[in-house]
Enzyme design. Structure first.
Site, PDB file in Angstrom:
ATOM      1  N   HIS A  50      18.949  15.648  -8.817  1.00 28.03           N
ATOM      2  CA  HIS A  50      18.537  14.844 -10.385  1.00 28.03           C
ATOM      3  C   HIS A  50      19.574  13.716 -10.514  1.00 28.03           C
ATOM      4  O   HIS A  50      20.263  14.175 -11.400  1.00 28.03           O
ATOM      5  CB  HIS A  50      18.190  15.248 -11.232  1.00 28.03           C
ATOM      6  CG  HIS A  50      16.466  16.428 -11.255  1.00 28.03           C
ATOM      7  ND1 HIS A  50      15.652  15.642 -10.863  1.00 28.03           N
ATOM      8  CD2 HIS A  50      16.308  17.161 -11.546  1.00 28.03           C
ATOM      9  CE1 HIS A  50      14.491  16.415 -10.541  1.00 28.03           C
ATOM     10  NE2 HIS A  50      15.339  17.405 -10.752  1.00 28.03           N
ATOM     11  N   ARG A  75      24.213  22.152  -6.378  1.00 27.31           N
ATOM     12  CA  ARG A  75      22.565  22.292  -6.179  1.00 27.31           C
ATOM     13  C   ARG A  75      22.314  21.416  -4.545  1.00 27.31           C
ATOM     14  O   ARG A  75      22.562  19.953  -5.422  1.00 27.31           O
ATOM     15  CB  ARG A  75      22.258  22.606  -7.464  1.00 27.31           C
ATOM     16  CG  ARG A  75      20.037  22.330  -7.253  1.00 27.31           C
ATOM     17  CD  ARG A  75      19.743  22.367  -7.972  1.00 27.31           C
ATOM     18  NE  ARG A  75      19.573  20.846  -9.049  1.00 27.31           N
ATOM     19  CZ  ARG A  75      18.831  20.681  -9.958  1.00 27.31           C
ATOM     20  NH1 ARG A  75      17.718  21.848 -10.456  1.00 27.31           N
ATOM     21  NH2 ARG A  75      19.027  19.390 -10.252  1.00 27.31           N
ATOM     22  N   ASP A  89      29.782  22.473   5.612  1.00 26.51           N
ATOM     23  CA  ASP A  89      31.002  22.074   6.130  1.00 26.51           C
ATOM     24  C   ASP A  89      32.563  21.488   4.753  1.00 26.51           C
ATOM     25  O   ASP A  89      32.610  21.047   5.421  1.00 26.51           O
ATOM     26  CB  ASP A  89      30.294  21.305   7.068  1.00 26.51           C
ATOM     27  CG  ASP A  89      29.678  22.246   7.860  1.00 26.51           C
ATOM     28  OD1 ASP A  89      29.994  23.119   7.962  1.00 26.51           O
ATOM     29  OD2 ASP A  89      28.893  21.296   9.219  1.00 26.51           O
ATOM     30  N   GLN A 152      16.741  28.582  -6.988  1.00 24.50           N
ATOM     31  CA  GLN A 152      15.883  28.431  -8.314  1.00 24.50           C
ATOM     32  C   GLN A 152      14.594  28.289  -8.323  1.00 24.50           C
ATOM     33  O   GLN A 152      13.810  28.037  -7.787  1.00 24.50           O
ATOM     34  CB  GLN A 152      16.044  26.830  -8.229  1.00 24.50           C
ATOM     35  CG  GLN A 152      15.969  26.474 -10.198  1.00 24.50           C
ATOM     36  CD  GLN A 152      16.522  25.229 -10.291  1.00 24.50           C
ATOM     37  OE1 GLN A 152      17.434  24.525  -9.549  1.00 24.50           O
ATOM     38  NE2 GLN A 152      17.368  25.070 -11.573  1.00 24.50           N
ATOM     39  N   GLU A 154      10.868  27.850 -10.075  1.00 23.95           N
ATOM     40  CA  GLU A 154      11.012  26.486 -11.174  1.00 23.95           C
ATOM     41  C   GLU A 154       9.590  26.236 -11.105  1.00 23.95           C
ATOM     42  O   GLU A 154       8.777  25.107 -11.394  1.00 23.95           O
ATOM     43  CB  GLU A 154      11.703  25.743 -10.931  1.00 23.95           C
ATOM     44  CG  GLU A 154      12.189  24.977 -10.014  1.00 23.95           C
ATOM     45  CD  GLU A 154      13.269  24.080  -9.760  1.00 23.95           C
ATOM     46  OE1 GLU A 154      13.539  23.757 -10.654  1.00 23.95           O
ATOM     47  OE2 GLU A 154      14.039  23.838  -8.693  1.00 23.95           O
ATOM     48  N   ASP A 180      10.851  22.550 -14.866  1.00 19.32           N
ATOM     49  CA  ASP A 180      10.256  22.397 -13.962  1.00 19.32           C
ATOM     50  C   ASP A 180       8.738  23.023 -14.165  1.00 19.32           C
ATOM     51  O   ASP A 180       7.271  23.281 -13.866  1.00 19.32           O
ATOM     52  CB  ASP A 180      10.408  22.178 -12.674  1.00 19.32           C
ATOM     53  CG  ASP A 180      11.082  20.878 -12.135  1.00 19.32           C
ATOM     54  OD1 ASP A 180      10.410  19.546 -12.038  1.00 19.32           O
ATOM     55  OD2 ASP A 180      12.255  20.643 -11.814  1.00 19.32           O
TER      56      ASP A 180
END
Length: 268
Positions: A50, A75, A89, A152, A154, A180
């Site tokens: 987000h 995230r 990486d 996560q 949600e 969420d």
């Protein structure tokens, strides 16, 4: 010269005798990330889901926070093996994968963080910061030990499958997202609704039974304290953009709105 990587979020959770407190870095600002990194908090969540953060942004944030005793967790925007490969990486050792609603999705996330035969991660350590361009001895063989994965939960489906998700080998922690989750339950914007809180507690119980650390997002201090009392192992208690928004609003309330009201009173 051989180099060593820093301990993972998994290691930090195991080593701590108290819950870990962290905050989000959503602005993409290296200055904000560095300020937060030196705050004394335990961990930072660098968000790609987000925010406008690109791979280049994440690299810079990892570099500026590396000088501080804080654990950065990235995230990724989705449970995508290509994005996960790229972020690993860059040198991210700790990932959060959002919207994991089944054990199969959790296993896919684990596979994306592991080299074959244990997974599907592409091999490019000689070219990448992850192994410090082949300066970390034995990186390929021990890469799984250098990465921690938090999934996560949600969605309502994720809550129903929490026990199976938490039991997936390679899932090091579970992070609950009430925002969420509330939307998934038909309670958009009602993160503190009793049904949403009960769902969070159900995930906590499933993770405790599986022996998997569990955390939650809670910007309201009272809500965060309640989840800590309920057994959360880690909590995200704020975000750089939210702190700036609320603090600037407080300044406006005091020095703009407040003074305007004072002048109106004096005119009566």
């Amino acid at each position: 010269m051989p180099l060593r990587l820093t301990p993972t979020f998994r290691a930090a959770l195991v080593a701590s005798d108290r819950p870990l407190a962290g905050m989000w870095v959503c602005s993409g600002s290296p200055v904000a990330a560095e300020i937060a990194a030196g705050s004394g908090l335990d961990w930072l969540l660098i968000d790609m889901e987000h925010s406008a953060a690109s791979l280049e942004t994440v690299l810079t944030l990892l570099q500026v926070t590396a000088a501080y005793p804080v654990t950065p967790v990235v995230r990724v925007p989705w449970n995508d093996p290509v994005v996960i490969k790229q972020v690993l990486d860059l040198g991210a050792q700790n990932l959060i994968v959002p919207m994991v609603s089944s054990a199969a999705e959790a296993r896919a996330a684990v596979a994306a963080t592991r080299y074959p035969p244990g997974g599907v991660r592409g091999v490019g350590s000689a070219l990448a910061r992850s192994a410090r361009w082949n300066r970390v001895d034995g990186y390929l063989a021990g890469a799984g030990d250098q990465v921690s994965l938090t999934v996560q939960i949600e969605t309502a489906a994720g809550v129903a499958a929490a026990a199976e998700i938490a039991a997936v080998e390679g899932v090091d922690a579970v992070f609950v997202g009430p925002s969420d989750l509330s939307a998934s339950m038909g309670l958009l914007g009602q993160q503190s609704h009793p049904d949403v809180v009960a769902a969070v507690h159900a995930v906590f119980a499933a993770c405790r039974d599986a022996g998997t650390p569990v955390g939650v997002n809670a910007f309201d201090p009272a809500v965060a304290e309640a989840y800590l009392d309920a057994g959360a192992d880690f909590v995200a208690v704020g975000a750089d953009v939210a702190l700036l928004a609320r603090a600037s609003e407080a300044l406006a309330a005091r020095f703009v709105t407040g003074r305007s009201l004072s002048e109106e009173r004096e005119s009566y």
